[in-house]
Design a protein around this motif. Sequence first.
Motif, mmCIF file in Angstrom:
data_model
loop_
_atom_site.group_PDB
_atom_site.id
_atom_site.type_symbol
_atom_site.label_atom_id
_atom_site.label_comp_id
_atom_site.label_asym_id
_atom_site.label_seq_id
_atom_site.Cartn_x
_atom_site.Cartn_y
_atom_site.Cartn_z
ATOM 1 N N TRP A 73 -8.398 15.156 -11.533
ATOM 2 C CA TRP A 73 -8.232 14.071 -10.585
ATOM 3 C C TRP A 73 -7.238 14.091 -9.728
ATOM 4 N N MET A 74 -7.527 13.402 -8.576
ATOM 5 C CA MET A 74 -6.639 13.406 -7.552
ATOM 6 C C MET A 74 -6.473 11.752 -7.023
ATOM 7 N N PRO A 75 -5.454 11.380 -6.665
ATOM 8 C CA PRO A 75 -5.455 9.975 -6.152
ATOM 9 C C PRO A 75 -6.038 9.866 -4.877
ATOM 10 N N LYS A 76 -6.558 8.803 -4.250
ATOM 11 C CA LYS A 76 -7.100 8.534 -3.042
ATOM 12 C C LYS A 76 -5.922 8.060 -2.304
ATOM 13 N N ARG A 77 -6.011 8.076 -0.876
ATOM 14 C CA ARG A 77 -4.934 7.803 -0.199
ATOM 15 C C ARG A 77 -4.367 6.386 -0.190
ATOM 16 N N SER A 78 -5.562 5.574 -0.525
ATOM 17 C CA SER A 78 -5.099 4.255 -0.585
ATOM 18 C C SER A 78 -4.796 3.641 -2.084
ATOM 19 N N THR A 79 -4.686 4.679 -2.986
ATOM 20 C CA THR A 79 -4.405 4.517 -4.374
ATOM 21 C C THR A 79 -2.869 3.897 -4.442
ATOM 22 N N ASP A 80 -2.981 2.781 -4.955
ATOM 23 C CA ASP A 80 -1.639 1.986 -5.634
ATOM 24 C C ASP A 80 -1.266 2.018 -6.872
ATOM 25 N N ASN A 81 -0.044 1.780 -7.129
ATOM 26 C CA ASN A 81 0.294 1.657 -8.460
ATOM 27 C C ASN A 81 0.363 3.021 -9.266
ATOM 28 N N LEU A 82 1.057 3.886 -8.510
ATOM 29 C CA LEU A 82 1.029 5.369 -9.155
ATOM 30 C C LEU A 82 2.279 5.541 -9.823
ATOM 31 N N PRO A 83 2.190 6.201 -10.901
ATOM 32 C CA PRO A 83 3.427 6.819 -11.518
ATOM 33 C C PRO A 83 4.369 7.734 -10.597
ATOM 34 N N PRO A 84 5.658 7.558 -10.067
ATOM 35 C CA PRO A 84 6.274 8.325 -9.249
ATOM 36 C C PRO A 84 6.023 9.910 -9.031
ATOM 37 N N ILE A 85 5.593 10.427 -10.092
ATOM 38 C CA ILE A 85 5.290 11.871 -10.045
ATOM 39 C C ILE A 85 4.280 12.191 -9.040
ATOM 40 N N TYR A 86 3.421 11.009 -8.874
ATOM 41 C CA TYR A 86 2.023 11.444 -7.982
ATOM 42 C C TYR A 86 2.278 10.924 -6.681
ATOM 43 N N GLU A 87 3.482 10.328 -6.396
ATOM 44 C CA GLU A 87 3.550 9.883 -4.903
ATOM 45 C C GLU A 87 3.579 11.089 -4.088
ATOM 46 N N VAL A 88 4.240 12.103 -4.389
ATOM 47 C CA VAL A 88 4.297 13.263 -3.388
ATOM 48 C C VAL A 88 2.746 13.882 -3.364
#
Length: 384
Positions: free
Chosen positions: A43-58
């Motif tokens: 799994w990878m977040p999309k550019r527009s993904t909100d509500n992420l745990p802090p570890i995935y912001e980078v």
Amino acid sequence: SLPTLPEDLRPLFRRALEAKHVPGPDIVRLIASRGFCVSPIDWMPKRSTDNLPPIYEVWRDWLEGNLPSETRDTLSAETWDMVAPSRRYTMLTTLHREAPDAARALIAEMAPKVSADQRVRMLQCMLPALTQDDAELFQSFETDRSSKVQTLAKTQLARLGNHLQSDADALAEIGDYVEVAKAGILSRERVVAARKLKTNAQKQRRSQVFAKISLKGLADAQSMDSDEVVEAWDFRSDSGEFIALVAASGTDAQVHRLTERAIEAKDFTPEPLMARLDKSARLAFGLQVLKHDDMSLGYTRQWITQPEGDVPWSALSSLPYDDLTSALSESKNSAKEATAGDALTVLGLIADQDAAHRILEMMTAGGLLAVDPRLTLLRLNAAL
């Protein structure tokens, strides 16, 4: 900074994703709360993904190409562009907590140079340690060119007790839309309620009037205190505009109290009060709603929007599990089966590990197979 999900749990995670009952960020939030991150292969977040745990912001910074060629350990106007966005706002939050004057000066300097979305994020960095000393800076954003920034600034000023000014003409009309009466023949208590309106034009005008006044303005017009009005509001009347008024111009305590009263009155989704509450308050109110929710647990899910698998069995033990297992045995795609499936999804996200184990045992004892796809999220929860 977190270990990757154990290899034997990756298939469960992938199946939970493939079922599409729950957004990916909610599942990875549950996993992060138990001390793991997922493999980027899964799994990878999309550019527009909100509500992420802090570890995935980078991760999102990397996807957006926002990782600078050089980094800095201090945040200033000179190093602003040398710090990745996710780390930048984490550092700004810390700076505001530890050196608030420096943080406010930095925000004031950088705000004219960045987009509206970035100005919102900068101001949000002040919220965890908001104090009256921040009021002057927020006042400078009340006339920002972005309505989003204006709304955020005015809401936070209301939190601090800085009362918004009410439009005099609107206040002169408020008696046409709000009435105050005694609670009973012998009672000295007063009840505040919205008047019954007959036409859509009247209702539209009421919305316009409420949008131009503050809670304090309404209270002053009724010769009452703001807290009294919150306590005296009659939820049997049309409450939408009043709820919006308190959310826009009430203090945190007033928002909290009106939310309590709304739930007591069986108004389980008092938007936009919900938007004023932090995650812990929403969880607490969500557990109150849980006691009155229907089988789907839909209202509970609206409250607990950032589930982290931390609700104990003591809060979940009274749910109608026999009814759930019975409904899950209905023919596939029946309305009852779908409703029960929704409940399992909510439980899979909010239950702590012990509760997840107990619910699984009850479901399998009731006739479901342990490998039933509808139990995937609960199985993942119990295994973490």
